[in-house]
Design a protein around this motif. Structure first.
Motif, short mmCIF file in Angstrom:
data_model
loop_
_atom_site.label_atom_id
_atom_site.label_comp_id
_atom_site.label_asym_id
_atom_site.label_seq_id
_atom_site.Cartn_x
_atom_site.Cartn_y
_atom_site.Cartn_z
N LEU A 75 0.81 -1.22 0.00
CA LEU A 75 0.00 0.00 0.00
C LEU A 75 0.84 1.27 0.00
O LEU A 75 0.40 2.31 0.51
CB LEU A 75 -0.96 -0.02 1.20
CG LEU A 75 -1.96 -1.20 1.17
CD1 LEU A 75 -2.83 -1.21 2.42
CD2 LEU A 75 -2.83 -1.14 -0.08
N HIS A 76 2.04 1.20 -0.57
CA HIS A 76 2.87 2.42 -0.67
C HIS A 76 3.86 2.21 -1.81
O HIS A 76 4.78 1.40 -1.70
CB HIS A 76 3.60 2.64 0.67
CG HIS A 76 4.30 3.97 0.76
ND1 HIS A 76 4.48 4.63 1.98
CD2 HIS A 76 4.87 4.76 -0.17
CE1 HIS A 76 5.13 5.76 1.77
NE2 HIS A 76 5.39 5.87 0.47
N SER A 77 3.67 2.95 -2.90
CA SER A 77 4.58 2.80 -4.04
C SER A 77 4.57 4.06 -4.91
O SER A 77 3.62 4.85 -4.86
CB SER A 77 4.19 1.58 -4.88
OG SER A 77 2.97 1.83 -5.58
N HIS A 78 5.62 4.22 -5.68
CA HIS A 78 5.79 5.43 -6.50
C HIS A 78 5.99 5.11 -7.97
O HIS A 78 6.60 4.10 -8.33
CB HIS A 78 6.99 6.24 -5.99
CG HIS A 78 6.78 6.77 -4.61
ND1 HIS A 78 6.21 7.99 -4.37
CD2 HIS A 78 7.03 6.22 -3.40
CE1 HIS A 78 6.13 8.19 -3.06
NE2 HIS A 78 6.62 7.12 -2.44
N THR A 79 5.49 6.01 -8.81
CA THR A 79 5.69 5.93 -10.26
C THR A 79 6.46 7.18 -10.70
O THR A 79 6.77 8.05 -9.88
CB THR A 79 4.34 5.93 -11.03
OG1 THR A 79 3.81 7.27 -11.02
CG2 THR A 79 3.34 5.00 -10.39
N VAL B 76 -2.12 8.64 -2.52
CA VAL B 76 -1.28 9.82 -2.61
C VAL B 76 -0.43 9.88 -1.35
O VAL B 76 -0.84 9.32 -0.32
CB VAL B 76 -2.16 11.09 -2.77
CG1 VAL B 76 -3.02 11.34 -1.54
CG2 VAL B 76 -1.33 12.32 -3.10
N GLU B 77 0.73 10.48 -1.43
CA GLU B 77 1.56 10.68 -0.24
C GLU B 77 1.78 12.19 -0.10
O GLU B 77 2.49 12.80 -0.90
CB GLU B 77 2.91 9.95 -0.36
CG GLU B 77 3.80 10.12 0.88
CD GLU B 77 5.06 9.26 0.84
OE1 GLU B 77 5.46 8.79 -0.24
OE2 GLU B 77 5.68 9.09 1.93
N ILE B 78 1.17 12.75 0.92
CA ILE B 78 1.16 14.22 1.06
C ILE B 78 2.28 14.68 1.99
O ILE B 78 2.46 14.15 3.09
CB ILE B 78 -0.22 14.70 1.59
CG1 ILE B 78 -1.31 14.30 0.59
CG2 ILE B 78 -0.23 16.21 1.82
CD1 ILE B 78 -2.71 14.75 0.99
N TYR C 274 8.15 1.49 -2.56
CA TYR C 274 8.94 1.13 -3.75
C TYR C 274 9.10 2.34 -4.67
O TYR C 274 8.13 3.04 -4.97
CB TYR C 274 8.21 -0.01 -4.49
CG TYR C 274 8.94 -0.54 -5.69
CD1 TYR C 274 9.96 -1.47 -5.55
CD2 TYR C 274 8.59 -0.12 -6.98
CE1 TYR C 274 10.62 -1.97 -6.66
CE2 TYR C 274 9.25 -0.61 -8.09
CZ TYR C 274 10.27 -1.54 -7.93
OH TYR C 274 10.92 -2.03 -9.02
N HIS C 275 10.33 2.57 -5.14
CA HIS C 275 10.61 3.68 -6.08
C HIS C 275 11.16 3.18 -7.41
O HIS C 275 11.39 4.00 -8.31
CB HIS C 275 11.61 4.66 -5.48
CG HIS C 275 11.03 5.62 -4.48
ND1 HIS C 275 10.68 5.26 -3.21
CD2 HIS C 275 10.74 6.94 -4.58
CE1 HIS C 275 10.21 6.32 -2.56
NE2 HIS C 275 10.23 7.36 -3.37
N GLY C 276 11.41 1.89 -7.54
CA GLY C 276 11.95 1.39 -8.81
C GLY C 276 13.11 0.44 -8.59
O GLY C 276 13.62 0.33 -7.48
MN MN Z 1 6.88 7.16 -0.37
#
Ligand code: MN
Ligand code: AMP
Ligand code: MN
Ligand code: MN
Length: 276
Positions: free
Chosen positions: A7-11, A64-66, A248-250
């Protein structure tokens, strides 16, 4: 297929290196069945991720991560299961996007003044995304100006370092309200990562809960079992739902894998009970 939540990841709509489609495909290969995309201060990657999730047969949770400033500390509040079309949320995020642009130009100027010109490369790396410090870290490392991105933070970008530009992000109440108005669940991200004393962290959790915050990330990537126990106790004390996410960022962060998280302690109510 067994259920597996991340439940926490980035594109690349923020500082991740994969497109939303690539992220969802990778998550599917990793065995994730329910994935939240939680980019920094934007939901721009959610639509593409949702379409890819339909094609892959997994569930995509819009998130979203604010970025928040609370008593001079920068905190991250993840919003899960938000409606990306919500006006209040998007208006709030728009303000944060322009803060990011302004801060980015100031970081670039601070680096340039010291002979480190990465402005052009940062713009390329960020693409359509608003610049994050991680874009600067990657550009500095690529150019051989630091040995790796971690060192770029330590030498230049972290709080108190020469290219650090302190920013007044959203208020905690604002972030929680935008998420709530968008029908989402506000979750305190990676609570072990903040430099807060124990009593400060309790104050934060009390305030967060009073403002309508509903969850806490009890399990994130690289948490050890002591950290998990600490945050599980906090979840119980403040009656918060428990979340889990890798952040996750890649693939460049080879030490983080999607979906490979320790299980949530069984005594806690998982955050997904709020929407499923
Ligand atoms: Mn993050
Ligand atoms: P920003 O929100 O633009 O200040 O950038 C924060 C992002 O930079 C975080 O979400 C991480 O992806 C990354 N980051 C922050 N601190 C570090 C660090 N010490 N080492 C590596 N990456 C970091
Ligand atoms: Mn990031
Ligand atoms: Mn974060």
């Amino acid at each position: 297929m067994p259920v597996c939540y991340d439940l926490h990841s980035h594109t690349n709509a923020s500082d991740g290196s994969l497109t939303p489609t690539e992220l969802v495909q990778h998550a599917t290969r990793c065995g994730v069945s329910q994935l939240a995309v939680t980019d920094h201060d934007t939901t721009a990657g959610v639509a593409e991720a949702s379409a890819a999730a339909v094609a892959c047969g997994i569930e995509l949770i819009a998130g979203v991560e604010i970025s928040v400033t609370w008593r001079r500390h920068t905190l991250h509040i993840v919003g899960l299961n938000v409606d990306p079309r919500n006006r209040s949320l998007q208006q709030g995020l728009l303000g944060l996007q322009s803060l990011r642009q302004y801060r980015g130009s100031r970081i670039a100027a601070r680096l340039a003044r010291r002979g480190l010109d990465v402005t052009h490369r940062v713009a390329e790396l960020a693409g359509a995304a608003a610049p994050a410090r991680s874009h600067f870290a990657r550009a500095l490392s690529e150019a051989g100006l630091v040995r790796d991105p971690q060192r770029a933070f330590r030498r230049w970008l972290a709080a108190g370092r020469p290219a650090y530009v302190s920013t007044n992000w959203a208020g905690l109440a604002d972030a929680v309200n935008w998420i709530a108005r968008a029908g989402g669940v506000a979750v305190l991200a990676h609570p072990a990562r903040y430099r807060l004393t124990l009593s400060k962290r309790r104050q934060l959790l009390r305030e967060f809960k009073q403002l309508g915050g509903r969850g806490i990330e009890v399990v994130s990537a690289n948490n050890d079992s002591a950290q998990i126990r600490t945050m599980a106790a906090a979840a119980e004390e403040f009656e918060l739902l428990a979340s889990c996410g890798s952040d996750y960022h890649g693939p460049h962060q080879h030490w983080v894998t999607l979906g490979r998280l320790r299980p949530l302690p069984r005594t806690l109510a998982p955050v997904w009970t709020a929407w499923s």
